[in-house]
Scaffold this motif. Structure first.
Motif, PDB file in Angstrom:
ATOM      1  N   SER A 109       1.165  -1.365  -0.189  1.00  0.00           N
ATOM      2  CA  SER A 109       0.079  -0.280  -0.058  1.00  0.00           C
ATOM      3  C   SER A 109       0.667   1.131  -0.264  1.00  0.00           C
ATOM      4  O   SER A 109       2.135   1.689   0.789  1.00  0.00           O
ATOM      5  CB  SER A 109      -0.959  -0.027   0.629  1.00  0.00           C
ATOM      6  OG  SER A 109      -2.235  -0.603   1.120  1.00  0.00           O
ATOM      7  N   ASN A 128       0.438   5.594   0.746  1.00  0.00           N
ATOM      8  CA  ASN A 128      -0.407   6.504   1.383  1.00  0.00           C
ATOM      9  C   ASN A 128      -1.317   5.537   1.866  1.00  0.00           C
ATOM     10  O   ASN A 128      -2.967   6.688   1.197  1.00  0.00           O
ATOM     11  CB  ASN A 128       0.053   7.574   0.873  1.00  0.00           C
ATOM     12  CG  ASN A 128       0.848   8.126   0.612  1.00  0.00           C
ATOM     13  OD1 ASN A 128       2.200   8.281   1.408  1.00  0.00           O
ATOM     14  ND2 ASN A 128       1.213   8.967  -0.498  1.00  0.00           N
ATOM     15  N   GLN A 182      -3.290   3.791   0.793  1.00  0.00           N
ATOM     16  CA  GLN A 182      -4.156   2.501  -0.550  1.00  0.00           C
ATOM     17  C   GLN A 182      -2.945   1.461  -1.356  1.00  0.00           C
ATOM     18  O   GLN A 182      -2.468   1.946  -1.219  1.00  0.00           O
ATOM     19  CB  GLN A 182      -4.226   3.612  -2.280  1.00  0.00           C
ATOM     20  CG  GLN A 182      -4.707   3.440  -2.974  1.00  0.00           C
ATOM     21  CD  GLN A 182      -4.947   4.536  -3.720  1.00  0.00           C
ATOM     22  OE1 GLN A 182      -5.810   5.652  -3.951  1.00  0.00           O
ATOM     23  NE2 GLN A 182      -5.647   4.077  -5.419  1.00  0.00           N
ATOM     24  N   GLU A 186      -4.963  -2.712  -7.949  1.00  0.00           N
ATOM     25  CA  GLU A 186      -5.013  -1.748  -9.192  1.00  0.00           C
ATOM     26  C   GLU A 186      -4.095  -1.512  -9.665  1.00  0.00           C
ATOM     27  O   GLU A 186      -4.777  -1.427 -10.853  1.00  0.00           O
ATOM     28  CB  GLU A 186      -6.324  -1.344  -8.668  1.00  0.00           C
ATOM     29  CG  GLU A 186      -7.801  -2.108  -8.432  1.00  0.00           C
ATOM     30  CD  GLU A 186      -8.711  -1.471  -8.727  1.00  0.00           C
ATOM     31  OE1 GLU A 186      -9.841  -1.609  -9.450  1.00  0.00           O
ATOM     32  OE2 GLU A 186      -9.106   0.054  -7.999  1.00  0.00           O
ATOM     33  N   LEU A 243      -0.938   8.681  -7.608  1.00  0.00           N
ATOM     34  CA  LEU A 243      -0.237   8.537  -6.501  1.00  0.00           C
ATOM     35  C   LEU A 243      -0.078   9.683  -6.240  1.00  0.00           C
ATOM     36  O   LEU A 243       0.901   9.904  -5.268  1.00  0.00           O
ATOM     37  CB  LEU A 243       0.126   6.786  -5.755  1.00  0.00           C
ATOM     38  CG  LEU A 243      -1.361   6.448  -6.118  1.00  0.00           C
ATOM     39  CD1 LEU A 243      -0.884   5.269  -5.017  1.00  0.00           C
ATOM     40  CD2 LEU A 243      -2.637   7.396  -4.825  1.00  0.00           C
ATOM     41  N   LEU A 246      -6.587   5.894 -13.014  1.00  0.00           N
ATOM     42  CA  LEU A 246      -4.875   5.505 -11.898  1.00  0.00           C
ATOM     43  C   LEU A 246      -3.543   5.756 -12.353  1.00  0.00           C
ATOM     44  O   LEU A 246      -2.636   6.209 -12.454  1.00  0.00           O
ATOM     45  CB  LEU A 246      -4.702   4.124 -11.692  1.00  0.00           C
ATOM     46  CG  LEU A 246      -6.606   3.379 -10.862  1.00  0.00           C
ATOM     47  CD1 LEU A 246      -6.021   1.530 -11.151  1.00  0.00           C
ATOM     48  CD2 LEU A 246      -6.422   3.650 -10.232  1.00  0.00           C
TER      49      LEU A 246
END
Length: 353
Positions: A227, A229, A231, A235, A268, A347
């Motif tokens: 992960s 942060n 998330q 995916e 991100l 994304l």
């Protein structure tokens, strides 16, 4: 491509992930090449297992890279299999078919490492696992080496061999290139089907070869078990496999060529657009190509292999709609968008020449 935490490096799709650890021993004998016109007599089970992990140099063609999902051979025959959605090895069972010298009774996957119980992963050498090809046929896979990735304790590169029933010998199922003549593989949770979709399957995993996009996307930083942060990156990793192969329709069909330079950046901020000119990349020549989700492109401005956008619309009718200009920011815009989707929520995005 790019490194982590806002830094960026651009390269072609056949990026060399790491120098081969398991170099070929010049003293090892080169196996006799298969003759498609000759019938090879089957060997006994005891002889078959005795032949595994002998350090033979591969005698396969160096096929072009850029379209591979698993990074594996498409077939065992003398002629290259034209369908890029086929593979001699798409998944592997965690239960050993034949334990190695250390007698590993069971396996589990921890991040990017296979762990034998009660032995450590470095003791797995010689273990034979039961794999499956894209057409559902069983294939035996031997673990012939395990090397931790330098600077990353979560990853172990495995040198593997699969039993070739046509030639009646053990061979590296990973496709070789000039940069990586004897590629290794990463152990990744779950399996990918011929459409490129990922599925979590209890007791099964993927041995993703160096020259395939599953392992490349992990090398670029998108570890599906991590992960960032808060998330999960699963995916993001899946979207990366679609982007790396230019799989716009999310059907497993790639639209890219070998050595095509691309620039990747994500929502991100792990990878950011390259702004500095270098020998590998000229930002002024590049333009936005597409935005990506786990199931393919969400917004499309152009194709990577320069075919007309209409060909993509015909390939997956009803998936995209045209006409409305979509502004994504940072100069990225497109006129072909996913029907019913939100391109700005993609994304990943990329640019290319």
């Amino acid at each position: 491509m790019k490194t982590m935490m806002g830094k960026s490096v651009v390269a072609g799709l056949c990026l060399v992930l790491a120098a081969p650890v398991f170099a070929h021993d010049p003293s090892a004998s080169t196996p006799e090449k298969s003759n498609p016109g000759r019938t090879v007599a089957p060997v006994t089970e005891a002889e078959r297992y005795a032949r595994r992990c002998q350090g033979r140099a591969p005698d396969r063609d160096v096929w072009p890279q850029g379209t591979q999902l698993w990074g594996t051979r498409r077939g065992w025959g003398a002629r290259p299999e034209p369908d890029e959605r086929r593979s001699v090895l798409v998944s592997v069972d965690l239960a050993p078919l034949k334990p190695g010298a250390s007698g590993v009774p069971s396996l589990r996957l921890e991040a990017g490492r296979l762990v034998g119980s009660p032995e450590a992963s470095s003791r797995l050498v010689g273990t034979v696992l039961q794999g499956t090809s894209s057409d559902g046929k069983p294939v035996e896979v031997a673990v012939c080496g395990a090397e931790p990735s330098p600077g990353d304790s979560e990853l172990v590169w495995y040198r593997i061999e699969a039993w070739n029933p046509v030639a009646q010998r053990w061979e590296n199922p990973c496709v070789a290139t000039n940069q990586i003549p004897d590629p290794r593989a990463l152990a990744v949770s779950g399996v990918w089907d011929s459409s490129g979709a990922h599925q979590a399957v209890e007791g099964r995993f993927t041995l993703a070869c160096e020259n395939g996009v599953i392992s490349k996307c992990i090398h670029w930083g998108y570890k599906p078990w991590v992960s960032h942060n808060g998330q999960a990156l699963a995916e993001l990793h899946q979207a990366c496999t679609r982007m790396a192969r230019a799989d716009y329709c999310g059907n497993g069909q790639s639209h890219t060529n070998q050595d095509t330079p691309i620039d990747i950046y994500d929502r991100l901020g792990m990878l950011v657009p390259t702004t500095q000119r270098s020998a590998a990349w000229d930002p002024e020549r590049a333009s936005f190509e597409a935005a990506w989700a786990a199931d393919g492109a969400t917004c499309l401005a152009r194709t990577r292999d320069r075919r007309a956008l209409e060909t993509i619309l015909r390939e997956c009718p009803g998936r995209f709609q045209t006409g409305q200009l979509v502004e994504l920011g940072e100069g990225d815009r497109c006129t072909v968008r996913r029907a019913g989707g939100t391109p700005r929520a993609a994304l990943l995005r990329n640019r290319t020449y």
